[in-house]
Design a protein around this motif. Sequence first.
Motif, short mmCIF file in Angstrom:
data_model
loop_
_atom_site.label_atom_id
_atom_site.label_comp_id
_atom_site.label_asym_id
_atom_site.label_seq_id
_atom_site.Cartn_x
_atom_site.Cartn_y
_atom_site.Cartn_z
N THR A 95 4.77 -8.37 -8.82
CA THR A 95 5.39 -8.03 -7.40
C THR A 95 4.39 -9.94 -6.84
N GLN A 96 3.72 -9.90 -7.83
CA GLN A 96 2.65 -11.21 -7.39
C GLN A 96 1.86 -10.60 -6.19
N SER A 97 1.82 -9.61 -5.90
CA SER A 97 0.97 -8.90 -4.70
C SER A 97 -0.35 -7.80 -4.92
N TYR A 98 -1.35 -7.67 -4.24
CA TYR A 98 -2.01 -6.78 -4.61
C TYR A 98 -1.90 -5.34 -3.96
N ILE A 99 -1.67 -4.37 -5.01
CA ILE A 99 -2.05 -3.39 -4.67
C ILE A 99 -2.87 -2.13 -4.16
N ALA A 100 -2.58 -1.33 -3.43
CA ALA A 100 -3.14 -0.06 -4.00
C ALA A 100 -3.04 1.04 -2.94
N VAL A 101 -2.97 2.08 -4.05
CA VAL A 101 -2.23 2.94 -4.26
C VAL A 101 -3.68 4.84 -3.54
N SER A 102 -2.95 5.34 -2.66
CA SER A 102 -4.13 5.87 -2.41
C SER A 102 -4.17 7.22 -3.02
N GLY A 103 -5.27 8.10 -2.73
CA GLY A 103 -5.06 9.55 -3.82
C GLY A 103 -6.79 9.91 -3.91
N GLY A 155 3.73 13.95 -4.82
CA GLY A 155 4.39 14.51 -5.52
C GLY A 155 3.61 14.34 -6.59
N GLU A 156 4.31 14.36 -7.81
CA GLU A 156 3.50 14.39 -9.91
C GLU A 156 4.24 13.85 -10.17
N GLY A 157 3.42 13.20 -11.29
CA GLY A 157 4.14 12.46 -12.28
C GLY A 157 2.72 12.04 -13.33
N SER A 158 3.23 12.11 -15.11
CA SER A 158 2.84 12.24 -15.78
C SER A 158 2.24 11.11 -16.19
N GLY A 159 2.83 9.51 -15.31
CA GLY A 159 2.29 8.09 -16.00
C GLY A 159 0.72 7.59 -15.63
N ASP A 160 -0.16 7.02 -15.96
CA ASP A 160 -1.09 6.15 -15.94
C ASP A 160 -0.48 5.60 -14.50
N ILE A 161 -1.61 5.81 -13.30
CA ILE A 161 -1.12 5.18 -12.26
C ILE A 161 -1.79 3.95 -11.81
N LEU A 162 -2.87 3.86 -13.02
CA LEU A 162 -3.72 2.85 -12.82
C LEU A 162 -2.87 1.80 -13.98
N GLU A 163 -2.46 2.09 -14.67
CA GLU A 163 -0.90 1.19 -15.42
C GLU A 163 0.16 0.86 -14.72
N ILE A 164 0.57 1.68 -13.52
CA ILE A 164 1.55 0.99 -12.72
C ILE A 164 1.14 0.33 -11.71
N ALA A 165 0.13 0.70 -11.44
CA ALA A 165 -0.11 -0.38 -10.16
C ALA A 165 -0.59 -1.44 -11.03
N GLU A 166 -0.72 -1.49 -11.74
CA GLU A 166 -1.05 -2.67 -12.91
C GLU A 166 0.15 -3.46 -13.25
N LYS A 167 1.27 -2.94 -13.37
CA LYS A 167 2.67 -3.58 -13.14
C LYS A 167 3.10 -3.99 -12.12
N VAL A 168 3.29 -3.01 -11.16
CA VAL A 168 3.41 -3.68 -10.20
C VAL A 168 3.01 -4.28 -9.66
N ALA A 169 2.02 -4.86 -10.11
CA ALA A 169 1.15 -6.20 -8.80
C ALA A 169 1.08 -7.58 -9.56
N LEU A 170 1.64 -7.36 -10.40
CA LEU A 170 2.08 -8.51 -12.28
C LEU A 170 3.80 -8.46 -11.48
N ARG A 198 0.63 -1.26 -0.04
CA ARG A 198 -0.46 -0.48 0.50
C ARG A 198 1.07 1.09 -0.16
N GLY A 199 0.65 2.43 -0.48
CA GLY A 199 0.90 3.57 -0.62
C GLY A 199 0.55 4.25 -1.81
N ASN A 200 1.41 5.51 -1.48
CA ASN A 200 1.17 6.62 -2.82
C ASN A 200 1.16 6.35 -3.78
N ALA A 201 0.82 7.81 -4.78
CA ALA A 201 1.24 7.25 -6.61
C ALA A 201 2.85 7.44 -5.96
N GLY A 202 3.47 7.95 -6.38
CA GLY A 202 5.37 8.70 -6.21
C GLY A 202 5.50 7.25 -5.13
#
Length: 269
Positions: A157-165, A140-155, A118-122
Amino acid sequence: MMNYNLVDELRVKNPLVHNITNIVVANDSANGLLAIGASPFMSSTLAEMEEVASIADAVVLNLGTLNDEQLAAMIRVGKKANELGKPVVIDPVGVGATKYRKEAVKELLNQVKPALIRGNAGEIAALGGITWAAKGVDAGEGSGDILEIAEKVALDTQSYIAVSGVIDTITDGKKTYLVKNGTPYFTKMTGAGCLHGCVCGAFLAVDETHSLESIALASTMYALAGEIVAKQLPNVLVGSFRTYLLDQLSGIDSELVKEKGRIERVDGK
């Protein structure tokens, strides 16, 4: 399918949630867990970590004020929890801020398999190797698609990802829930995200299947509680928000979450 009854079951089952957390948020995390019906256990004493893992129903590891001794305790309790099939939540606070934190999180993830990160977008972007202008422990701020980033990290790490925002994103890499409740007050309260991780840990503890849906429900209940409190305050009163958030968490029930929760399911890309 969302099992809203978990909100009420948690108060009945009273899971023991072990926390290795940071000195800034320990009190709020413990009181927040008590408010939702869980029992907090707060220790980072290396000698008792395996014993603590055996009695806990979930383990939450928060790297907010990390040091070498704490990291060793996290690895020991996390490995034992894995061995016993207990869910582990890792909150990689400020992982992108310093080299030490990056290496510590890498070592932790190499030895401990979290059910949830579980973490924030950054922070989640940093785990995914994505450039993101995080500011210390803030999103912070970034131009990436947070949904795509979260999906990538989930795959990855083979873990659930929760991004607060503004909208919470909860994903396993293929299935995603967007939680649209919430309030900007959370960003003004130190430890709001850390308590979110604790709440998720408690819900994973009472859900025997340790499902993605339990995390989405935990996030919805927590975000809704904050939203309700914010609507009751006449202006920005951060201290009052902190106090009334605990009050709201102590009284919220499954019917209210089912009625007022705004959860959207989206398919992975």
